[in-house]
Structure formats: structure tokens, C-alpha cells
Write an enzyme that holds these catalytic residues in place. Structure first.
Site, PDB file in Angstrom:
ATOM      1  N   SER A 263     -12.001 -45.698 -51.693  1.00 13.22           N
ATOM      2  CA  SER A 263     -12.088 -45.035 -50.573  1.00 13.22           C
ATOM      3  C   SER A 263     -13.359 -44.035 -50.590  1.00 13.22           C
ATOM      4  CB  SER A 263     -11.129 -45.284 -50.278  1.00 13.22           C
ATOM      5  OG  SER A 263     -10.362 -44.234 -50.825  1.00 13.22           O
TER       6      SER A 263
ATOM      7  N   PHE B  20      -9.830 -53.587 -53.916  1.00 12.54           N
ATOM      8  CA  PHE B  20      -9.563 -54.420 -53.954  1.00 12.54           C
ATOM      9  C   PHE B  20      -9.924 -55.401 -52.715  1.00 12.54           C
ATOM     10  CE2 PHE B  20      -8.195 -52.870 -50.060  1.00 12.54           C
ATOM     11  CZ  PHE B  20      -7.825 -53.535 -48.800  1.00 12.54           C
TER      12      PHE B  20
ATOM     13  N   CYS C 282     -15.813 -53.451 -46.563  1.00 14.41           N
ATOM     14  CA  CYS C 282     -17.000 -52.320 -45.598  1.00 14.41           C
ATOM     15  C   CYS C 282     -18.483 -52.430 -45.041  1.00 14.41           C
ATOM     16  CB  CYS C 282     -17.094 -51.830 -47.643  1.00 14.41           C
ATOM     17  SG  CYS C 282     -18.413 -52.628 -47.969  1.00 14.41           S
TER      18      CYS C 282
HETATM   19  P1  NAD Z   1      -9.819 -47.407 -53.296  1.00 10.27           P
HETATM   20  O1  NAD Z   1     -10.189 -46.117 -53.499  1.00 10.27           O
HETATM   21  O2  NAD Z   1      -8.137 -47.034 -53.285  1.00 10.27           O
HETATM   22  O3  NAD Z   1      -9.284 -47.728 -54.977  1.00 10.27           O
HETATM   23  C1  NAD Z   1     -10.755 -47.829 -55.660  1.00 10.27           C
HETATM   24  C2  NAD Z   1     -10.437 -47.983 -57.054  1.00 10.27           C
HETATM   25  O4  NAD Z   1     -10.282 -47.001 -57.223  1.00 10.27           O
HETATM   26  C3  NAD Z   1      -9.034 -49.102 -57.627  1.00 10.27           C
HETATM   27  O5  NAD Z   1      -9.959 -49.570 -58.989  1.00 10.27           O
HETATM   28  C4  NAD Z   1      -8.232 -48.248 -57.455  1.00 10.27           C
HETATM   29  O6  NAD Z   1      -7.256 -48.128 -58.984  1.00 10.27           O
HETATM   30  C5  NAD Z   1      -8.792 -46.922 -57.850  1.00 10.27           C
HETATM   31  N1  NAD Z   1      -8.530 -45.348 -57.746  1.00 10.27           N
HETATM   32  C6  NAD Z   1      -7.455 -45.495 -56.784  1.00 10.27           C
HETATM   33  N2  NAD Z   1      -6.642 -43.664 -55.985  1.00 10.27           N
HETATM   34  C7  NAD Z   1      -7.227 -43.222 -57.643  1.00 10.27           C
HETATM   35  C8  NAD Z   1      -7.542 -42.414 -57.806  1.00 10.27           C
HETATM   36  N3  NAD Z   1      -6.410 -40.972 -56.977  1.00 10.27           N
HETATM   37  N4  NAD Z   1      -8.074 -41.454 -58.875  1.00 10.27           N
HETATM   38  C9  NAD Z   1      -8.671 -42.214 -59.572  1.00 10.27           C
HETATM   39  N5  NAD Z   1      -8.985 -43.576 -59.487  1.00 10.27           N
HETATM   40  C10 NAD Z   1      -8.700 -44.452 -58.123  1.00 10.27           C
HETATM   41  O7  NAD Z   1      -9.984 -48.377 -52.699  1.00 10.27           O
HETATM   42  P2  NAD Z   1      -9.369 -50.077 -52.187  1.00 10.27           P
HETATM   43  O8  NAD Z   1      -8.425 -49.282 -51.555  1.00 10.27           O
HETATM   44  O9  NAD Z   1      -9.056 -50.448 -53.016  1.00 10.27           O
HETATM   45  O10 NAD Z   1     -10.700 -50.199 -51.288  1.00 10.27           O
HETATM   46  C11 NAD Z   1     -10.994 -50.406 -50.590  1.00 10.27           C
HETATM   47  C12 NAD Z   1     -11.921 -48.834 -49.777  1.00 10.27           C
HETATM   48  O11 NAD Z   1     -13.239 -49.541 -50.820  1.00 10.27           O
HETATM   49  C13 NAD Z   1     -12.075 -49.384 -48.174  1.00 10.27           C
HETATM   50  O12 NAD Z   1     -12.349 -47.494 -47.911  1.00 10.27           O
HETATM   51  C14 NAD Z   1     -13.642 -49.789 -48.298  1.00 10.27           C
HETATM   52  O13 NAD Z   1     -14.447 -49.026 -47.402  1.00 10.27           O
HETATM   53  C15 NAD Z   1     -13.554 -49.662 -49.609  1.00 10.27           C
HETATM   54  N6  NAD Z   1     -14.995 -50.252 -50.572  1.00 10.27           N
HETATM   55  C16 NAD Z   1     -15.939 -49.968 -50.245  1.00 10.27           C
HETATM   56  C17 NAD Z   1     -17.451 -51.008 -50.380  1.00 10.27           C
HETATM   57  C18 NAD Z   1     -18.762 -49.872 -50.620  1.00 10.27           C
HETATM   58  O14 NAD Z   1     -19.915 -51.291 -51.523  1.00 10.27           O
HETATM   59  N7  NAD Z   1     -19.023 -49.526 -50.121  1.00 10.27           N
HETATM   60  C19 NAD Z   1     -17.016 -52.070 -51.037  1.00 10.27           C
HETATM   61  C20 NAD Z   1     -15.647 -52.563 -51.137  1.00 10.27           C
HETATM   62  C21 NAD Z   1     -14.345 -51.622 -50.358  1.00 10.27           C
END
Ligand code: NAD
Length: 503
Positions: free
Chosen positions: A233, A156, A288
Site C-alpha cells: 500500500s 498478500f 493493483c
Molecule cells: P501492505 O502495505 O499492508 O503490506 C505490504 C507488505 O508490507 C507486507 O509484506 C507487510 O507485511 C508489510 N507491512 C505491513 N505493514 C507494515 C508496516 N507498518 N511497516 C513495515 N512493513 C509493513 O499491503 P497488502 O495489503 O499486503 O497489499 C495490498 C496493497 O498492495 C494495495 O495497496 C495494492 O495496490 C498494493 N499492490 C501494489 C502493486 C503495484 O505493483 N503497485 C502490486 C500489488 C499490490
């Protein structure tokens, strides 16, 4: 996006070059974090919807792969021109669903645009090597070819930039793309799809599949998806990596972070305090690459903490469409979770120097507000240190020496970004050499590489071998082939069953 009878918009999938309702009938609310109002309902794909999207991307692949590189990159270039002209529209959409301030939304689009510009150079990036007469009358050349339909699953916090880390390169290299954006702020993806159509991208080459776990699971397991780029995440990144690799796919899964800023006693503390505040509270800490822990060596914390507190207290928190510095958090649930960490830190013995729960925002009462929070005397056993908080909470850990600081940073399971603030070049060199993280800043708090380098962390911040964009991105979205050729002269050489040798 389709306007419905109320003010609540329907946000659908994008399949075959147009909006597509899907058949699951499932939807989720989309809120404006600055008001708390539901502004949209996003379709949530089930496995059937996902298969329709995958079939479309598969059907579009052969013609897109075979389109000349010149024509492909002309479309990418037109997309870049349209994006550059119209990015204020996209920034408004991002602010309305994510909450970040408009300037910050524009900033994320610009960083994504850099990757589009990089991808315009794809003809050069795809050039292979050629060796004439490797063996007598035998030539070798290498080529890189696209994989097929590839999936991008994004978080997001960067609804435009993170997808743009991947899709310009994937498309320019000749793949077709299915983007599965976050269900929290899905409108940017449809705006981008419309822009692609306007730029002349053929239907089916860029698809948007809205949804959550059901959509993701189909992308991870379907045999026609050849590669998966995930950002989110760490627990979900691990799940995506293990599931998709078990189904034979190429995977890069970027996970969470806990980024440390090491401050040595000789650092310029005004510059350091500015950097800590910008990197800790920009985008409400929902980055992140946000700095979440300041590691202060020796007595430096006594002078640094008041400087950070003074600056952080001056941050104007409010509606991102007004002249504020920091917007709300993305959802009420996330705001409450982050506020819970402040209580947890306080209970564990950290000093709450600045408490974001007392914020008086410039915005509607229903917004998901939390102001900048500064916690001092945090220790590595506290929950606020161990967990990724992903909000406007900056912790200060005091250590006695450089070696103690390095041991702390390198023991952390995350290794996304890190930085050192010092005037000592030797100490900075030692830090860049010893620290276990993928992106390192020297007096630069958020060391996000340019598009022509690659972005990615180490340890629990990335699963897979390949970082995003730059040369590694091109490598990820292509596979190599080496051709050995001999064009026989008319004289026949006769049979020779020996192993080919370099004669
Ligand atoms: P999230 O892991 O909740 O969601 C990421 C994606 O996975 C979304 O598209 C979501 O719909 C999908 N998803 C969620 N739950 C799922 C499940 N159980 N099974 C399959 N798919 C699922 O992450 P978020 O809250 O959207 O974003 C924040 C996180 O992203 C933080 O941990 C942040 O550090 C990380 N992030 C990392 C980077 C990087 O470059 N390392 C960059 C941006 C964000």
C-alpha cells in the site's frame, strides 16, 4: 512447512537452505478465506531472527557472485522447468490462503514464470560495452556487477507473482535474496524456497524471512542489505522508501492504485462491458491493476451501466477450489472494510446498481464473502472515489467531455495503470500521450507489461526511479563499473602529471 499436532501447520522461515524456526516465539494465524478456518501459524521474525537471515545471505554472496554465469543460469533454468511442471501444487496453496480461484492462481504463477524465463537470458542482459583504442593503446569496457544481499517485501495479493517480478533477476544477476512475504499468505514463499533448493541453488542464496513490521524494519536499516524492492500500500511504500534510502539503500517501492477506465462514446460497449467486469471483479478486485473507476463520457453511461450490471450479476462468487468466477476477500476485516465503502458510497449519494453485500456464495458460511458491487453516479469528492478500496467495487463517474475525463484522471494522486476504450485511433493516441500513469491500455483493461518490459506506476503508485523487471530490473539489481586499461609496451613513457587527455 511443518505439520503440528493439530491440523494447523507451522509456517517457518527458510534460512541456509532449510526451514528455520527462529527465536522470537511470535506467530500469527493464517486463515483459509473460503472457510474462515485457521489453517496455519506463521512465525514472525524479530530483529534477531532478521539478523540471522541477513548473515546467512551475506555469507552466501561471494561464492554465488563468483559462480559462472553459465552455472547460475542453469540453476534458474532448472527452477523454471520445475515450476512449470509443478505449478498446480503452488496454485492450490495460493487459493487456500489468499482465496482467489484456482485459474487465477495459475494465471499469476504464469506471469511470474515469464520473469524467470526472462532471467534465463541474463548472460545476454549483463553484456557490457567495449571500446578499443579510446586513447592511443587505451581500451575501455563497462561491466555490471551484483549488489550483495537484497530484500524483497511483498503484498498478500500476489504471493507468487510479485516475488517473481524481482527474485529471478536479482539471483541471476548474482545477488542473494531475502524475501519477506505477506504474513496473510506465507506458504507460497516456502514452496518456492523448496523449489529453489531442488533446482540446486546453494544454501543462503534464497532466504525467506516471515513476519511483519519488525522484520521489515531490520531489512530497511541493516547495513548489509544493499537494495529493497517493496510492493504494497502507498503509506507503507512511502515509509519503506524514506527509511531505506535514509540508510543508503537503493529502493523501488511500488504502492497502491486507483485505475481509471475511460470510455468514449464511440466504444464498442459489449467489449467494454466485458472488459470492465473482468478487470473490476477478477481476483475480487484485489489487484493493483484492477479497474476501479469507469469514467464514462457523455451519454455513454446510460447504455454501458446496464451492460456491466447484467454481466456482473452473473458472476459466481464462491470457494476458489470449485467452479466459481470470484473468490472471497482475504480476511474478515478486509471484507468488512470494503463493505463499509459500499455503505459510504450509498450514504454520499451514489446509486448502488448491484450490491455485493447481498451475495449468495457457493461456499462455507464462515467465508469472507462479498459479491460484485456496481456504484453509479459516483463523484470525485466521495470517499469511494478518493480511497483505494481493493475489493470488488466498481464505480462509474459520469463526465461531460474527454477533457473533463483527462483532468479527472490526471488529478488523481495515483498513476499505476489506466486504459481507454474507443474506436478512434486519434483519441487513443492523444490519451497515451497525455495521461499520467505508468501503464496504459488501449482497448486493453489490465495493461500489465510482459517480463521484458518494465512494470510500474507513476506518482503515489511508485517511489524510486526504477520499475520492476525488464531492463530496469536488471539495472536495479546491478551497478555499473567502467574499466580503462592500457597494457604498456616495453618502452617506458616517463612521468606526465598532466590530466589524462584523449591523445
Ligand atoms: P501492505 O502495505 O499492508 O503490506 C505490504 C507488505 O508490507 C507486507 O509484506 C507487510 O507485511 C508489510 N507491512 C505491513 N505493514 C507494515 C508496516 N507498518 N511497516 C513495515 N512493513 C509493513 O499491503 P497488502 O495489503 O499486503 O497489499 C495490498 C496493497 O498492495 C494495495 O495497496 C495494492 O495496490 C498494493 N499492490 C501494489 C502493486 C503495484 O505493483 N503497485 C502490486 C500489488 C499490490
Amino acid at each position: 512447512m511443518t505439520a503440528s499436532t493439530s491440523d494447523v501447520r507451522e509456517i517457518q522461515h527458510w534460512v541456509d537452505g532449510k526451514e528455520h524456526a527462529g527465536s522470537s516465539g511470535n506467530t500469527a494465524p493464517v486463515t483459509n478465506p473460503a472457510t474462515g478456518e485457521v489453517t496455519g501459524r506463521v512465525s514472525l521474525a524479530d530483529a534477531t531472527d532478521a539478523r540471522v537471515a541477513i548473515a546467512s545471505a551475506k555469507a552466501a554472496f561471494p561464492a554465488w557472485r563468483d559462480l559462472s554465469l553459465t552455472k547460475r543460469t542453469q540453476i534458474i533454468f532448472r527452477f523454471r522447468e520445475l515450476l512449470n511442471e509443478r505449478k498446480p501444487e503452488l496454485a492450490k496453496l495460493i487459493t487456500a490462503e489468499h482465496g482467489k480461484v484456482l485459474d487465477d492462481a495459475l494465471g499469476e504463477i504464469s506471469r511470474g514464470q515469464e520473469v524467470v524465463e526472462f532471467a534465463c537470458g541474463m548472460p545476454h542482459l549483463l553484456k557490457g560495452a567495449m571500446t578499443e583504442n579510446a586513447s592511443t593503446n587505451v581500451d575501455l569496457h563497462s561491466i555490471r556487477q551484483p549488489l550483495g544481499p537484497v530484500a524483497i517485501i511483498s503484498p498478500f495479493n500476489f504471493p507468487a507473482m510479485v516475488p517473481m517480478w524481482f527474485f529471478p533477476i536479482a539471483l541471476a544477476a548474482g545477488n542473494t535474496v531475502i524475501l519477506k512475504p505477506s504474513e496473510k499468505d506465507p506458504s507460497a514463499s516456502i514452496w518456492l524456497a523448496e523449489l529453489w533448493a531442488e533446482a540446486g541453488l546453494p544454501p543462503g542464496v534464497f532466504t525467506v524471512l516471515q513476519g511483519g513490521k519488525a522484520a521489515v524494519d531490520e531489512l530497511l536499516t541493516h547495513p548489509d542489505i544493499k537494495a529493497v524492492s517493496f510492493v504494497g500500500s502507498t503509506p507503507i511504500a512511502q515509509y519503506v522508501y524514506s527509511t531505506a534510502t535514509a540508510h543508503g539503500k537503493r529502493v523501488q517501492a511500488l504502492g497502491g492504485a486507483k485505475n481509471h477506465m475511460l470510455v468514449l462514446p464511440d466504444a464498442d460497449l459489449d467489449i467494454t462491458a466485458d472488459a470492465a467486469v473482468n478487470a473490476g471483479f477478477g481476483s475480487a478486485g484485489e489487484r493493483c491493476m484492477a479497474v476501479s473507476v469507469v469514467v464514462a463520457v457523455g451519454a455513454v453511461a446510460d447504455r454501458l451501466v446496464p451492460k456491466i450490471a447484467e454481466r456482473a450479476a452473473a458472476i459466481r462468487t464462491g470457494d476458489g477450489t470449485r467452479s466459481c468466477d470470484m473468490g472471497p476477500l482475504v480476511t474478515a476485516q478486509h471484507r468488512d472494510k470494503v463493505a463499509g465503502y459500499i455503505a459510504s458510497g450509498e450514504k454520499a449519494g451514489a446509486s448502488v446498481v448491484l450490491d455485493g453485500r447481498d451475495v449468495r456464495p457457493d461456499g462455507a458460511a464462515g467465508g469472507f464473502w462479498l459479491g460484485p458491487t456496481l456504484l453509479d453516479h459516483v463523484t470525485p469528492d466521495m470517499e469511494v472515489y478518493v480511497d483505494e478500496i481493493f475489493g470488488p467495487v466498481l464505480s462509474v463517474v459520469r463526465v461531460g467531455s474527454y477533457d473533463e475525463a483527462m483532468a479527472l484522471i490526471n488529478a488523481n494522486p495515483y498513476g499505476n495503470g489506466t486504459c481507454v476504450f474507443t474506436n478512434d485511433g486519434g483519441a487513443a493516441r492523444r490519451f497515451q500521450n497525455e495521461v499520467e500513469a505508468g501503464m496504459v491500455g488501449v482497448n486493453v483493461p489490465i495493461p500489465v507489461p510482459m517480463a521484458y518490459y518494465s512494470f510500474g506506476g507513476w506518482k503515489n503508485s511508485l517511489f524510486g526511479d526504477t520499475h520492476a523487471h525488464g531492463a530496469e530490473g536488471v539495472h536495479f539489481y546491478t551497478r555499473g563499473k567502467v574499466v580503462t586499461s592500457r597494457w604498456p609496451r616495453s618502452a617506458r613513457r616517463g612521468l606526465d602529471l598532466g590530466f589524462p587527455s584523449n591523445d
